[in-house]
Scaffold this motif. Structure first.
Motif, PDB file in Angstrom:
ATOM      1  N   TYR D 232       0.824  -1.218   0.000  1.00  0.00           N
ATOM      2  CA  TYR D 232       0.000   0.000   0.000  1.00  0.00           C
ATOM      3  C   TYR D 232       0.856   1.264   0.000  1.00  0.00           C
ATOM      4  N   GLU D 256      -7.530  14.823   0.809  1.00  0.00           N
ATOM      5  CA  GLU D 256      -8.441  14.528   1.917  1.00  0.00           C
ATOM      6  C   GLU D 256      -9.812  14.080   1.390  1.00  0.00           C
ATOM      7  N   VAL D 257      -9.791  13.279   0.350  1.00  0.00           N
ATOM      8  CA  VAL D 257     -11.038  12.755  -0.212  1.00  0.00           C
ATOM      9  C   VAL D 257     -11.420  11.462   0.520  1.00  0.00           C
ATOM     10  N   THR D 258     -12.703  11.337   0.880  1.00  0.00           N
ATOM     11  CA  THR D 258     -13.231  10.085   1.425  1.00  0.00           C
ATOM     12  C   THR D 258     -14.310   9.586   0.467  1.00  0.00           C
ATOM     13  N   ALA D 259     -14.210   8.320   0.116  1.00  0.00           N
ATOM     14  CA  ALA D 259     -15.164   7.751  -0.842  1.00  0.00           C
ATOM     15  C   ALA D 259     -16.021   6.696  -0.167  1.00  0.00           C
ATOM     16  N   TYR D 260     -17.335   6.839  -0.296  1.00  0.00           N
ATOM     17  CA  TYR D 260     -18.282   5.860   0.235  1.00  0.00           C
ATOM     18  C   TYR D 260     -18.812   5.039  -0.926  1.00  0.00           C
ATOM     19  N   GLY D 261     -18.455   3.786  -0.965  1.00  0.00           N
ATOM     20  CA  GLY D 261     -18.903   2.941  -2.066  1.00  0.00           C
ATOM     21  C   GLY D 261     -19.717   1.765  -1.561  1.00  0.00           C
ATOM     22  N   SER D 262     -20.112   0.901  -2.467  1.00  0.00           N
ATOM     23  CA  SER D 262     -20.975  -0.211  -2.085  1.00  0.00           C
ATOM     24  C   SER D 262     -20.208  -1.262  -1.288  1.00  0.00           C
ATOM     25  N   VAL D 263     -18.875  -1.204  -1.299  1.00  0.00           N
ATOM     26  CA  VAL D 263     -18.078  -2.213  -0.601  1.00  0.00           C
ATOM     27  C   VAL D 263     -17.513  -1.683   0.716  1.00  0.00           C
ATOM     28  N   ASN D 264     -17.010  -0.455   0.686  1.00  0.00           N
ATOM     29  CA  ASN D 264     -16.401   0.090   1.901  1.00  0.00           C
ATOM     30  C   ASN D 264     -16.292   1.612   1.817  1.00  0.00           C
ATOM     31  N   VAL D 265     -15.668   2.197   2.808  1.00  0.00           N
ATOM     32  CA  VAL D 265     -15.409   3.634   2.841  1.00  0.00           C
ATOM     33  C   VAL D 265     -13.901   3.803   2.777  1.00  0.00           C
ATOM     34  N   SER D 266     -13.406   4.569   1.816  1.00  0.00           N
ATOM     35  CA  SER D 266     -11.959   4.587   1.619  1.00  0.00           C
ATOM     36  C   SER D 266     -11.379   5.984   1.532  1.00  0.00           C
ATOM     37  N   VAL D 267     -10.100   6.067   1.865  1.00  0.00           N
ATOM     38  CA  VAL D 267      -9.336   7.303   1.723  1.00  0.00           C
ATOM     39  C   VAL D 267      -8.068   6.991   0.940  1.00  0.00           C
ATOM     40  N   ASP D 268      -7.293   8.024   0.646  1.00  0.00           N
ATOM     41  CA  ASP D 268      -6.052   7.835  -0.108  1.00  0.00           C
ATOM     42  C   ASP D 268      -5.059   6.950   0.647  1.00  0.00           C
ATOM     43  N   LYS D 269      -4.256   6.239  -0.109  1.00  0.00           N
ATOM     44  CA  LYS D 269      -3.084   5.588   0.456  1.00  0.00           C
ATOM     45  C   LYS D 269      -2.098   6.669   0.918  1.00  0.00           C
TER      46      LYS D 269
END
Lengths: 328, 328, 328, 328
Positions: D232, D256-269
């Motif tokens: 990672y 500082e983007v947070t993404a909410y998707g159908s699988v999980n909630v993710s941020v940048d590496k």
């Protein structure tokens, strides 16, 4: 209905009593404690009655026992319960000596009774999710495990003196996590530590801050850091680096409030201590026990696991005392 | 022991049944449902029996009822239960019409019975902590509230048609949060929205995406954004800006696992839907109800709160339909 | 080397001066300011000299100008620079009146000069990443945008009086974010607000807390919440709900330190104010301007964007004043 | 203006060249590299010229040198630069052998020239904030340090062979962090490791996964875990437990983007590698060097620090090779 006797009406006994009472298909029948008043009170809360060890084990309706009494009684109660043909749930540790722990393992095997050890962390939703995701291959081959294990504050020195030392009393859980998560056995152990929290702990011949390094048969590595004091509460985390990624198991918090103030942005501290942190884990381990008893599902934590963790605790103690790497 | 009858054996009825069964000092006696098989099954699970409305209300041992049946039966059951002198716990909403809701409030008042409305969000640990911290002065004077309220997916259109519309069915909770958190009443409401999720919802005369702005007597402001669909699950958050800081109430997650992969760093999605998200809230509201019944502690959510939320829902509906700001 | 003149030696002028000096292929030649001492000092810092508007625009070697002077001079300098055939970078807003802004747009078009508007937020790495990921389809069709826009504290009332009001002065940026992110134009605007921070702002005929709702031609929705005061600093966030997920753009922090204390777990507050928060954005917008000038890459923010944002600010002002929904 | 010569036009040389060019009061004059073409290209980019070592050191106008050439040239260049009376900034390590490093320390002392070592991590905003907050007493007495140090992927085996091994090449930074953060010296070192990433690294006599435990004179403890591969990205964290709390230094992220998707909630590496992660640190260490040169402010990282870190690397290597605890 499976009728059950509980040994021990103390802090952890109360947790198990409530979980037994809420368990479908289970009847919570006896509480046994040297403090008979405490036993009667706890029994009354959930519709059972106080009893002696003898009476509880002699009752043929009792199919299972839950041992949550003081550590020095575990081995004896395991041996007697096994002899009486009861299914056994026993709090960790099996015993503070390897010999007696081995005797328990042998007795359980001979009596062919179910015997589950209360390594409740394996039933924590967060820890269990990490294990499941590793097994699903999410991070490839696990290579490195870092375990953080810190209590909010040290127990009384009187307890320290009979605890078996920090490695057997506190890190025993972390040794079990190590075996479970890396799915491998230790070949060498190095441990060291200090008394930084309370000199009385040192005078009692123990450590309050300890670090351990374990190398496994497959060359995997584990580092454990432990302290009897974390000013911010109970800190129970681990992370596993694998060939394809990393998984971290973090602390649980009481709420999801975030506060923006003139000084900083803050969230809740971790749950206070093990009774709060592992509340769900305690419920799930009890469900798991009765699941195994009823449907024969394999136990996740056995007396063998207790024995192996104890061996690591002994090796760590030796490494610290002799300031050398110990081969297991 | 307080003996209790439950009306409704559906999804939410089952939640209440389990919480009633676990409530100390409470005896779960009857389940009433038009589907008698469902009623009997649910009753059996927790040691009660199936009954008719008449029988349940005629039993003088029944001190309290829990109304969890379909919305169109709420008002009638409130009126009859009040007439029978029972303490009432009723799921939201009181009714879809203000007139009937007012009649219920009047009947409850006249009968001098306890009547608690099931706005469970006020009992959620995270939401309640925000309220408590605001009251303790942590953020000074509250000025601005932003509420996010999104379902994982829309209900069937058949349900939409009898739901009273998105403002009465879904945002009713958010209107209650608004009144509770800002501790003030609305003077003007503006609402608008769109059908972006499913055209059939629009054909049924409803919206699936809605935004509301409320201005209060003290000049405080509230914005609510709501959607019938969030691809990532159930999204229930709010934040309160005050003169001295801000408090955010975030979503709850199933575990505290963080995964570091070759693409990103991820954590769990929020809890799936309201039954999971508000599991603790449902348990705590039921404890609160019996606490009020037994010790006379004041109710946190009353039929009056239900009425005020309904008035806001009506105002929002009007604002949207007539494309204008509505004075309350 | 492209020779450049800078108008304005104030707070934002200094930022642009440093970015001009660091720009490869660009020679920072003149600084123009009514305060000639400030102009000379700033010029000296980066190897340029002070000049008058006339001299700067008359120098045929000057290919581009950067307008960072007070708002009331923007339109005049755009018109004169366009007439002189210079490429123009102008800070927002074009002007406080739509008529003059339109005149600028027309003049720029007729003179066929490049004219970029300094909506720096579109060049912020976080905001730009959200835009890029929406365009890549990550969240499906964007449906709902929630913008949070809060200053750490209000400007002096003397500034408020000439600012054009909160909608033109502060939310102008948020109106541009709305158009950029939802990629659609407004059909209706509702705005309201209060004076909760400082009554003197109200006496000056302005608001210090404002909320806006916009509905677009495609039925998409936007809510903006803004305050002149956030006790915890500068708060600049937005989130976009789409048919397939959500993207949030969060605040930037000075460091990645997390502190675990006896009260809570805390991290840094957001960056203090716009000069820190948008430091990278200011550098990137200047690079973008020269990229457009040198390689003809299309401008991301034009005078047309400035005009459209101004129209929304006017509509919001009207909506607030007349307490009604305004059709655009 | 302070005139400066740079030795080395490779990856890290380029970083230093840009920071030198942007440094106020500094004139970037010469670049020296065995690859003269690379030297000339880099010099041209920032307004300097290519030169030989002899010419650069013979130029009396040159007051300072920056040594960013290959490790095997460091000691020789330090000795020659010290003899020529130049102030020296040298990349880590001083040398791979303790004897030569000691000779450098002695030469610098005798020549009474400034000599700063490029342990850039001490200048990272996050790491530096932790140090400052510890010194301010925020966590009481530091007791336990856990350092995580993982590269995104291993270097070529050809580099591994001349690197001095993982402890001197990679953990040298972590040994410096240990001394700086715990503000204490080691009394014992235990190290072990494995080849889990690439067997060729093992065949070259080195490790790719290593763990180290250090105990200090005051009984403080440090654990370092390091890997040549993190799927990672670049993982650089540490945490310090003290008697009154804990401070964690986390990774930096690109956005500082947070993404909410159908699988999980993710941020940048985390940032990709050291050039991105320590971009600000490299700029700040260069500013610190010239600050020390100009104003006599004490150096934060000296050749002595380089020597001490090297001693720890030697001790760790010995511990691993002989499978024992090494007393320092």
């Amino acid at each position: 209905m499976i009728e059950v006797a509980l040994f021990g009406a103390g802090r952890i006994g109360k947790i198990h009593a409530a979980n037994l009472a809420a368990q479908p298909g289970v009847q919570f029948k006896y509480v046994v404690d040297v403090n008979q008043e405490a036993a009667a009170a706890l029994a009354g809360l959930h519709g059972g009655s106080s009893a002696t060890v003898e009476a509880a084990l002699a009752d043929p309706a009792i199919k299972a026992v839950v041992i949550a009494s003081s550590t020095d009684t575990h081995a004896d109660l395991i041996l007697r319960s096994a002899a009486a043909g009861k299914a056994i749930f026993c709090e960790k540790p099996v015993d503070l000596t390897i010999d007696r722990a081995r005797a328990c393992a042998a007795a359980v095997k001979e009596a062919k009774v179910l015997c589950m050890l209360g390594f409740q962390r394996r039933y924590d939703p967060t820890f269990h999710a990490v294990k499941t995701r590793i097994e699903a291959g999410e991070i490839g081959t696990p290579e490195l495990l870092v375990v953080t294990s810190r209590d909010p504050g040290p127990p009384p020195v009187s307890y320290i003196k009979v605890s078996g030392g920090i490695f057997k009393d506190m890190l025993i859980h972390d040794f079990d996590i190590f075996r479970w998560i890396l799915d491998d056995e230790a070949v060498s152990v190095h441990a060291t530590g200090s008394c930084l929290v309370d000199p009385a702990i040192g005078e009692a011949g123990d450590l309050d801050t300890a670090v351990v390094t374990i190398r496994t048969a497959k060359g995997r590595l584990c580092q454990i850091n432990a302290s009897r004091r974390a000013a911010y509460g109970y800190d129970q985390r681990f992370e596993v680096l694998g060939s394809a990624g990393m998984l971290q198991a973090g602390n649980h918090k009481p709420t999801e409030v975030t506060a923006y103030g003139s000084v900083n942005v803050s969230v809740d501290k971790p749950e206070d201590f093990f009774l709060e942190r592992y509340r769900v884990a305690y419920a799930q381990e009890m469900a798991h026990f009765f699941d195994a008893l009823t449907h024969g599902t394999p136990l996740r934590t056995t007396v063998h696991d207790g024995l192996k963790a104890l061996e690591l605790a002994e090796a760590a103690t030796l490494s610290w005392r002799e300031q050398r790497v110990v081969t297991v």
